[in-house]
Motif scaffolding. Structure first.
Motif, PDB file in Angstrom:
ATOM      1  N   GLY A  29       0.789  -1.221   0.000  1.00 54.46           N
ATOM      2  CA  GLY A  29       0.000   0.000   0.000  1.00 54.46           C
ATOM      3  C   GLY A  29       0.820   1.269   0.000  1.00 54.46           C
ATOM      4  N   ARG A  30       2.105   1.155   0.298  1.00 54.21           N
ATOM      5  CA  ARG A  30       2.932   2.359   0.422  1.00 54.21           C
ATOM      6  C   ARG A  30       3.013   3.187  -0.861  1.00 54.21           C
ATOM      7  N   PRO A  31       3.168   2.571  -2.041  1.00 49.22           N
ATOM      8  CA  PRO A  31       3.186   3.402  -3.256  1.00 49.22           C
ATOM      9  C   PRO A  31       1.873   4.152  -3.475  1.00 49.22           C
ATOM     10  N   VAL A  32       0.752   3.523  -3.132  1.00 56.16           N
ATOM     11  CA  VAL A  32      -0.547   4.175  -3.311  1.00 56.16           C
ATOM     12  C   VAL A  32      -0.677   5.357  -2.351  1.00 56.16           C
ATOM     13  N   ILE A  33      -0.274   5.155  -1.102  1.00 54.88           N
ATOM     14  CA  ILE A  33      -0.338   6.232  -0.106  1.00 54.88           C
ATOM     15  C   ILE A  33       0.545   7.395  -0.541  1.00 54.88           C
ATOM     16  N   ALA A  34       1.747   7.067  -1.016  1.00 56.55           N
ATOM     17  CA  ALA A  34       2.665   8.115  -1.468  1.00 56.55           C
ATOM     18  C   ALA A  34       2.083   8.890  -2.651  1.00 56.55           C
ATOM     19  N   SER A  35       1.396   8.190  -3.551  1.00 55.25           N
ATOM     20  CA  SER A  35       0.801   8.849  -4.713  1.00 55.25           C
ATOM     21  C   SER A  35      -0.318   9.799  -4.295  1.00 55.25           C
TER      22      SER A  35
END
Length: 237
Positions: A29-35
């Motif tokens: 989920g980290r890439p989605v949160i960062a986006s």
């Protein structure tokens, strides 16, 4: 000096309590949160507005990908729920071909995950992964019966320490567009550990061994890694 030390200790203790109450985030989920955070920051820079909404959107996205710690119950032979959610269906069906299980009817327990549920998946029992297979498909609502055969899904077979074979299938839902599976054939796994993630609405089917009856009911809430779906009472010779 003693009073200062006691005050510092109280602050550290309070900080630890806060830290322990915030669940970790699944790496998927980290890439989605960062986006989402980057998009919110960009809107704020361009318009000078949206700070509160951006923070709310980022926090909501982070909450979706939370992976809270779970403690499996000390119950011998328990098949634990692979996901948080609601038992939507319990049926006698022939396992799908991708599981490569015997072609005979077994109990299938389907857990539906709403967008508010924890969306990580967990291993139902101690054992070894026999196989993992991804199957492309459509994105029907995950609470429909035909979602088990028509939707995008990822199927694994777990050889348990009792000698049984369990089938667990991650099924994408109406809003889901990505299934993450972190285990491979041959991996040794433990009951309750996280192994995957479905992004935004989904379902997880568990295929029990022949002759094993579920111990949950339709409409019951499950806690992934803690709620027993069934109990395997004897080892397979």
């Amino acid at each position: 000096m003693a009073a200062t030390s006691e005050g510092d200790g109280a602050v550290l203790h309070a900080a630890k309590l806060v830290r322990d109450s915030v669940p970790p985030i699944h790496p998927g989920g980290r890439p989605v949160i960062a986006s989402v955070a980057a998009a919110a920051a960009g809107i704020r820079l361009l318009t000078g507005r949206g700070t509160g909404l951006g923070l709310l959107a980022t926090a909501a996205t982070a909450a979706f990908f939370r992976a809270p710690t779970r403690v499996p119950p000390p119950r011998v032979g328990a098949v634990l729920a692979p996901a948080d959610g609601t038992v939507a269906l319990i049926e006698e069906v022939v396992p799908p071909p991708e599981l490569d299980l015997p072609r005979e009817p077994v109990s299938r327990v389907s857990v539906f995950l709403s967008v508010l549920d924890v969306h990580v998946q967990r291993i139902p029992m101690h054992g070894r992964i026999r196989s993992v297979r991804y199957v492309p498909g459509v994105f029907l609502s995950a609470d429909l019966d035909k979602a088990s055969t028509d939707n995008e899904r990822n199927a694994l077979v777990l050889e348990t320490q009792t000698g049984h074979a369990l089938g667990v299938v991650q099924i994408a839902g109406l809003l889901a567009r990505r299934i993450v599976c972190d285990v491979r054939a041959g991996d040794e796994v433990a009951a309750g550990e996280t192994y995957g993630l479905i992004r935004f609405g989904s379902r997880v089917d568990t295929y029990l061994p022949p002759g094993v009856a579920p111990e949950v009911a339709v409409g019951q809430r499950t806690i992934g890694g803690e709620t027993p779906l069934a109990v395997l009472s004897r080892a397979v010779s």
